[in-house]
Design an enzyme around this catalytic site. Sequence first.
Site, PDB file in Angstrom:
ATOM      1  N   GLY A 141      31.710  49.478  38.181  1.00 56.21           N
ATOM      2  CA  GLY A 141      31.589  48.703  39.424  1.00 56.21           C
ATOM      3  C   GLY A 141      32.926  48.151  39.862  1.00 56.21           C
ATOM      4  O   GLY A 141      33.978  48.622  39.401  1.00 56.21           O
ATOM      5  N   ASN A 142      32.920  47.197  40.744  1.00 54.05           N
ATOM      6  CA  ASN A 142      34.168  46.553  41.179  1.00 54.05           C
ATOM      7  C   ASN A 142      33.914  45.082  41.494  1.00 54.05           C
ATOM      8  O   ASN A 142      32.769  44.622  41.452  1.00 54.05           O
ATOM      9  CB  ASN A 142      34.788  47.304  42.361  1.00 54.05           C
ATOM     10  CG  ASN A 142      33.860  47.322  43.549  1.00 54.05           C
ATOM     11  OD1 ASN A 142      33.552  46.278  44.128  1.00 54.05           O
ATOM     12  ND2 ASN A 142      33.385  48.508  43.924  1.00 54.05           N
ATOM     13  N   HIS A 143      34.978  44.364  41.821  1.00 51.11           N
ATOM     14  CA  HIS A 143      34.880  42.904  41.972  1.00 51.11           C
ATOM     15  C   HIS A 143      34.435  42.437  43.358  1.00 51.11           C
ATOM     16  O   HIS A 143      34.508  41.254  43.657  1.00 51.11           O
ATOM     17  CB  HIS A 143      36.242  42.260  41.671  1.00 51.11           C
ATOM     18  CG  HIS A 143      36.610  42.331  40.221  1.00 51.11           C
ATOM     19  ND1 HIS A 143      35.863  41.720  39.258  1.00 51.11           N
ATOM     20  CD2 HIS A 143      37.625  42.951  39.591  1.00 51.11           C
ATOM     21  CE1 HIS A 143      36.412  41.953  38.076  1.00 51.11           C
ATOM     22  NE2 HIS A 143      37.489  42.717  38.250  1.00 51.11           N
ATOM     23  N   ALA A 163      32.459  47.946  49.321  1.00 46.61           N
ATOM     24  CA  ALA A 163      33.452  48.538  48.422  1.00 46.61           C
ATOM     25  C   ALA A 163      32.687  49.553  47.575  1.00 46.61           C
ATOM     26  O   ALA A 163      32.208  49.243  46.478  1.00 46.61           O
ATOM     27  CB  ALA A 163      34.078  47.460  47.557  1.00 46.61           C
TER      28      ALA A 163
END
Length: 401
Positions: free
Chosen positions: A212-214, A280
């Site tokens: 995943g990402n932030h 995102a």
Amino acid sequence: MSVLSGKKVLLGITAGIAAYKTAGLVRLFIKQGAEVQVIMTPASKDFITPLTLSTLSKNPVHSTFYDKESENELWNNHVELGLWADLMLIAPATANTLSKMVNGVCDNLLLATYLSSKCPVYFAPAMDLDMYIHPSTKNNLEKLQRFGNVMIPATSGELASGLVGEGRMAEPEDMVSFITKDLLSKLPLKGKKILLTAGPTYEAIDPVRFVGNHSSGKMGFAIAKTAANLGAEVILIAGPTAETIQHSFVKRIDVKSAEEMYTQAHRYFKDTDIAILSAAVADYRPKNVATQKIKKKEATMEIVLEKTKDILASLGELKEQQLLVGFALETTNETENAKGKLKKKNLDLIVLNSLQDKGAGFATNTNKITIIDKNLSAQTFELKSKDAVAIDIMNAIVAKL
Ligand code: CTP
């Protein structure tokens, strides 16, 4: 959420018997989430007390140019009051005040504020039958509307004099619903359908782990709120996020993976007027997703990743009437990369965030953006709260419609 939520309402009260109903009116505005300040003509205080109205509005009531009794003798600045307001309502509006408004007389604070206001002005006439049907009153009502003021018509019924006929001030509930409908009908994105993606995507490795990402989703949710406040119907396709939104114009669809986001975006794109892809999205996902939790064995392990579908690019290929807006998060050669993406993905606008800028990007409450359009002209904005950035983005979109 009501269109009145967060709106600054300036209520002007003049000396008619219907003034007693304004206590209920203030309460209704407050209940809708509006902020209320009251200005009274000196004579209207004979019909309802300033104390009632200041208590209900939770703000001091103004009626003179300065407070004689106050030790500080503060000047009530009519220009500031006029500029503070998002909308002004004069209710009840007596025949006397209406005629002064027509002629630009400003012999009290209310009239001076009316003359200096730049916001929409509503007025609710209230007077006895014979005064209401007098040609001079009719003439004044017409002129005031020609000036751009909006009349909330008086209704028919029993009047304070005992006469029955036209001239009764509209009931507070009806005034609030009149203003609500009027504001909604004038919103710049009324009737427009917006598709919006927000937040990160999670790409499963096994039943308990993901890539995943932030991304927090804050920027996308701020855009959803702003767009809905401008009257748009928003389909918000949200990846996993802690953000919440309560708005009757926003339909939220929760997804986890890029594939789910792709499917939902394509489901709604055809009927969309504006698509804003702020999510995102993970560019890669594990090629094979383990059905059971992967046990630790070796000192190192490798996960083979494959590309996800580019949702934005795929919509760019399908684009017909839709205005398509993408985002670019860059670390180097920002403007050139963003322009490249704009062309490659067939976009109308691209919103660039640079991670070089302090306070911009993921998980902060602020952002700093540059908006680039199809002709490659760029506008750079200052560092602002994400709510303020959302307004800049939506203004740029409205300007392109
Ligand atoms: N986007 C998308 N689907 C993807 C990847 C990105 O819809 N699978 C969208 C994002 O929502 C954003 C825009 O594409 O609006 C830019 O994404 P970004 O990842 O910065 O661009 P890429 O084209 O993927 O290029 P790179 O990662 O190499 O910078």
